[in-house]
Design a protein around this motif. Structure first.
Motif, PDB file in Angstrom:
ATOM      1  N   GLU A   1      -0.225  -6.954  13.036  1.00 27.78           N
ATOM      2  CA  GLU A   1      -1.078  -5.826  13.576  1.00 27.78           C
ATOM      3  C   GLU A   1       0.225  -4.836  13.261  1.00 27.78           C
ATOM      4  N   GLU A   2      -0.252  -3.634  12.522  1.00 30.74           N
ATOM      5  CA  GLU A   2       0.643  -2.414  12.519  1.00 30.74           C
ATOM      6  C   GLU A   2       0.238  -1.372  13.173  1.00 30.74           C
ATOM      7  N   LYS A   3       0.457  -1.028  14.383  1.00 32.47           N
ATOM      8  CA  LYS A   3      -0.323   0.166  15.007  1.00 32.47           C
ATOM      9  C   LYS A   3       0.208   1.398  14.408  1.00 32.47           C
ATOM     10  N   TRP A   4       1.364   1.434  13.729  1.00 27.57           N
ATOM     11  CA  TRP A   4       1.974   2.719  13.165  1.00 27.57           C
ATOM     12  C   TRP A   4       1.377   2.939  11.651  1.00 27.57           C
ATOM     13  N   HIS A   5       0.820   2.171  11.089  1.00 29.51           N
ATOM     14  CA  HIS A   5       0.557   2.058   9.657  1.00 29.51           C
ATOM     15  C   HIS A   5      -0.942   2.556   9.400  1.00 29.51           C
ATOM     16  N   TRP A   6      -1.165   3.794   8.803  1.00 26.40           N
ATOM     17  CA  TRP A   6      -2.251   4.432   8.612  1.00 26.40           C
ATOM     18  C   TRP A   6      -2.478   4.865   7.303  1.00 26.40           C
TER      19      TRP A   6
ATOM     20  N   ARG B   1       1.099  -1.254   0.006  1.00 28.33           N
ATOM     21  CA  ARG B   1      -0.052  -0.122   0.207  1.00 28.33           C
ATOM     22  C   ARG B   1       0.886   1.179  -0.061  1.00 28.33           C
ATOM     23  N   HIS B   2       2.115   1.191   0.451  1.00 28.53           N
ATOM     24  CA  HIS B   2       3.130   2.266   0.254  1.00 28.53           C
ATOM     25  C   HIS B   2       3.241   2.624  -1.057  1.00 28.53           C
ATOM     26  N   HIS B   3       3.033   1.870  -2.177  1.00 32.66           N
ATOM     27  CA  HIS B   3       3.119   2.194  -3.387  1.00 32.66           C
ATOM     28  C   HIS B   3       2.242   3.439  -3.764  1.00 32.66           C
TER      29      HIS B   3
ATOM     30  N   ILE C   1       0.805   5.965   5.382  1.00 31.59           N
ATOM     31  CA  ILE C   1       2.008   6.532   6.178  1.00 31.59           C
ATOM     32  C   ILE C   1       2.440   5.674   7.602  1.00 31.59           C
ATOM     33  N   ASP C   2       3.581   5.538   7.762  1.00 29.05           N
ATOM     34  CA  ASP C   2       3.897   4.823   9.198  1.00 29.05           C
ATOM     35  C   ASP C   2       4.254   6.003   9.962  1.00 29.05           C
ATOM     36  N   ILE C   3       3.612   5.986  11.316  1.00 27.47           N
ATOM     37  CA  ILE C   3       3.721   7.042  11.962  1.00 27.47           C
ATOM     38  C   ILE C   3       4.648   6.661  13.201  1.00 27.47           C
TER      39      ILE C   3
HETATM   40 ZN   LIG Z   1       3.570   0.787   6.625  1.00 25.88          ZN
END
Ligand SMILES: [Zn+2]
Length: 266
Positions: A211-216, A156-158, A163-165
């Protein structure tokens, strides 16, 4: 020649001309219709190269550079609308004593390929292991890498929408400080158009990344990408990197691309 024969001939010629012009006009109309349809298709469907990250986001006019004070590294880019939404969210967070910093933004196919292949070949250790030595089976090796890294062409970063926060370290979000940030995002991110696609795995999200709590994700745009990805990308498109053949056996599109928090889609 009798006048009646002349008039008969004239009416015959007129009929032929009428049929000819009718044919010509209807042909043009059909062409126009066809053209309009294909034009609409071009406008409505996102080009595969953008879905797969095969482009240079730095030279795309709808991408902007993240200003130095809002990121932790140089040269990060996002789609303009996404960046503006992040800045609004950041100001609101600051008022509540929360600082939001972007630690990862757009990555293209080649950047993702570098990350993926470093793990695949063992140049970068995963959980302290050189996977090329410890996990010989390609599917098993891919699965381990996939815990936190996407295959090139499937991230999805493509898209310039995600964003990763603050940190990509789980421990940060377990700390009091990180937990406060996460709680704030859980309560407020939706107001600014963001959603956490990789939420806790459970029976509603049994497959995909941990789970990625940083990825929005900025979902109004990301969902257009997801929908067009589903419609146009096949396993023939997921190629050009080591271990790409595992995308089929692991059913990457179903399990990972579509294996996201359903609240982000609905
Ligand atoms: Zn990410």
């Amino acid at each position: 020649m009798k006048p009646s024969i002349i008039s008969h001939k004239i009416s015959f010629v007129i009929s032929i001309l009428f049929v000819f012009f009718t044919f010509l006009i209807s042909g043009q109309t059909n062409n126009n219709k066809f053209f309009c349809k294909s034009e609409m298709k071009i406008i409505n469907t996102i080009d595969k190269k953008y879905l797969l990250g095969q482009f240079n986001y730095k030279s795309e006019k709808n991408f902007v550079k993240v200003e130095a004070q809002y990121g932790n590294k140089e040269d990060m880019y996002l789609q303009k609308e996404v960046y503006e939404a992040f800045l609004k969210m950041r100001i609101a967070a600051l008022k509540d004593g929360i600082t939001l910093i972007i630690v990862s933004a757009t990555r293209n196919f080649n950047e993702q390929k570098t990350i993926w292949e470093a793990k695949w070949t063992g140049n970068k250790l995963v959980n302290g292991e050189n996977l090329s030595l410890t996990v010989k089976d390609p599917n098993e090796r891919a699965k381990i890498i996939l815990n936190y890294s996407s295959m090139p062409g499937t991230s999805r970063h493509h898209w310039g929408t995600d964003i990763d926060i603050n940190s990509i370290n789980k421990d940060y979000f377990s700390s009091e400080k990180g937990n406060k940030v996460y709680e704030w995002l859980m309560t407020n991110a939706a107001t600014y158009g963001f959603c956490q696609p990789y939420n806790e795995k459970n029976n509603l999200r049994p497959n995909g990344y941990e789970e990625e709590k940083w990825h929005w994700s900025y979902i109004s745009i990301a969902n257009q990408y997801l929908s067009d990805y589903k419609k146009t990308i096949t396993y023939k498109d997921i190629t050009g990197f080591m271990g790409s053949e595992t995308s089929i056996t692991l059913d990457i599109i179903k399990n990972y691309i579509l294996g996201i928090n359903q609240n982000c889609i609905n």
